[in-house]
Design a protein around this motif. Sequence first.
Motif, PDB file in Angstrom:
ATOM      1  N   MET A  31       0.746  -1.183   0.113  1.00  0.00           N
ATOM      2  CA  MET A  31       0.041  -0.045   0.075  1.00  0.00           C
ATOM      3  C   MET A  31       0.909   1.230   0.046  1.00  0.00           C
ATOM      4  O   MET A  31       0.171   2.188  -0.563  1.00  0.00           O
ATOM      5  CB  MET A  31      -0.619  -0.050   1.286  1.00  0.00           C
ATOM      6  N   THR A  32       2.051   1.308   0.364  1.00  0.00           N
ATOM      7  CA  THR A  32       2.893   2.391   0.452  1.00  0.00           C
ATOM      8  C   THR A  32       3.956   2.239  -0.341  1.00  0.00           C
ATOM      9  O   THR A  32       5.129   3.021  -0.297  1.00  0.00           O
ATOM     10  CB  THR A  32       3.420   2.503   1.842  1.00  0.00           C
ATOM     11  N   SER A  33       4.021   1.416  -1.409  1.00  0.00           N
ATOM     12  CA  SER A  33       5.107   1.105  -2.587  1.00  0.00           C
ATOM     13  C   SER A  33       5.463   2.480  -3.354  1.00  0.00           C
ATOM     14  O   SER A  33       6.470   2.638  -3.759  1.00  0.00           O
ATOM     15  CB  SER A  33       4.691  -0.032  -3.506  1.00  0.00           C
ATOM     16  N   THR A  34       4.539   3.454  -3.435  1.00  0.00           N
ATOM     17  CA  THR A  34       4.792   4.615  -4.249  1.00  0.00           C
ATOM     18  C   THR A  34       5.148   5.896  -3.337  1.00  0.00           C
ATOM     19  O   THR A  34       5.482   6.848  -4.087  1.00  0.00           O
ATOM     20  CB  THR A  34       3.391   5.038  -4.752  1.00  0.00           C
ATOM     21  N   LEU A  35       5.398   5.570  -2.062  1.00  0.00           N
ATOM     22  CA  LEU A  35       5.863   6.563  -1.254  1.00  0.00           C
ATOM     23  C   LEU A  35       7.405   6.464  -0.770  1.00  0.00           C
ATOM     24  O   LEU A  35       7.899   5.290  -0.990  1.00  0.00           O
ATOM     25  CB  LEU A  35       5.045   6.489   0.139  1.00  0.00           C
ATOM     26  N   ASP A  36       8.090   7.704  -0.526  1.00  0.00           N
ATOM     27  CA  ASP A  36       9.420   7.489  -0.227  1.00  0.00           C
ATOM     28  C   ASP A  36       9.555   7.100   1.309  1.00  0.00           C
ATOM     29  O   ASP A  36       8.604   6.803   2.082  1.00  0.00           O
ATOM     30  CB  ASP A  36      10.201   8.969  -0.365  1.00  0.00           C
ATOM     31  N   THR A  37      10.566   6.700   1.997  1.00  0.00           N
ATOM     32  CA  THR A  37      10.862   6.397   3.240  1.00  0.00           C
ATOM     33  C   THR A  37      10.230   7.077   4.310  1.00  0.00           C
ATOM     34  O   THR A  37       9.641   6.782   5.134  1.00  0.00           O
ATOM     35  CB  THR A  37      12.571   6.275   3.716  1.00  0.00           C
ATOM     36  N   GLU A  38      10.473   8.492   4.106  1.00  0.00           N
ATOM     37  CA  GLU A  38       9.667   9.542   5.159  1.00  0.00           C
ATOM     38  C   GLU A  38       8.328   9.329   5.202  1.00  0.00           C
ATOM     39  O   GLU A  38       7.834   9.382   6.182  1.00  0.00           O
ATOM     40  CB  GLU A  38      10.371  10.747   4.753  1.00  0.00           C
ATOM     41  N   GLN A  39       7.829   9.299   3.981  1.00  0.00           N
ATOM     42  CA  GLN A  39       6.292   9.081   4.041  1.00  0.00           C
ATOM     43  C   GLN A  39       5.761   8.102   4.343  1.00  0.00           C
ATOM     44  O   GLN A  39       4.732   7.840   4.970  1.00  0.00           O
ATOM     45  CB  GLN A  39       5.825   9.496   2.463  1.00  0.00           C
ATOM     46  N   LYS A  40       6.590   6.909   4.167  1.00  0.00           N
ATOM     47  CA  LYS A  40       6.004   5.401   4.741  1.00  0.00           C
ATOM     48  C   LYS A  40       6.174   5.585   6.418  1.00  0.00           C
ATOM     49  O   LYS A  40       5.391   4.885   6.995  1.00  0.00           O
ATOM     50  CB  LYS A  40       7.143   4.640   4.480  1.00  0.00           C
TER      51      LYS A  40
END
Length: 211
Positions: A31-40
């Motif tokens: 579900m968070t594969s499109t987000l960067d590390t900080e956003q995850k």
Amino acid sequence: MHDSLTFGLLCFTTFFTLMNPLGLVPVFITMTSTLDTEQKVTTARKATIAAMVTLIVFAFSGQLLFKFFGISADAFRVVGGIIFLFVGMDMLNARLTTTKITQSEVKSYVNDISITPLAIPMICGPGAITSSIVLMEDAHTLLRKCVLVGSIAVIGILTYIILVGATKISRLLGEVGNNVMMRLMGLIVMVIAVEFFFAGLTPFLQKIFIK
């Protein structure tokens, strides 16, 4: 003191089993594969905080709310099953990784998935909510109430740590691995959805057809 320790162990094992933070890792990754590390990390933090607050609120006011609105835990199971079904269908069709999120939409997307479906009903599902209400009914002393709230907080922190660590797993899997994982988990989530739905629907059907 021994009685409170026993009660604390009961609370911890109950919430850890029902919230199942380890089982959330594949879902969180996809579900968070499109987000960067900080956003995850932000998503994980918001989801766990929302789940903890929800459980604590229901623990102290659940019985009153259920009676006031005339709802039951079975209704939560039915709704949770429906939400799980749609999430599972998206995962099965690999829609979560193919969705392109623009920079202006990132904040809204993080807020959306961190509350629903991550916090509710994945982390904080009908079982966990019901257990918080039932366990609070058994917490007759202030110490027991503190133990219950502490158990929820500990599980929330563990869930956050586990979800944050999921980003490393995502990098190891790569895009192909994430797609395969997502489809497999989509099937599992849809099976869970069916179980949730019929577990909640059965008591209603029994009331209608069995008198």
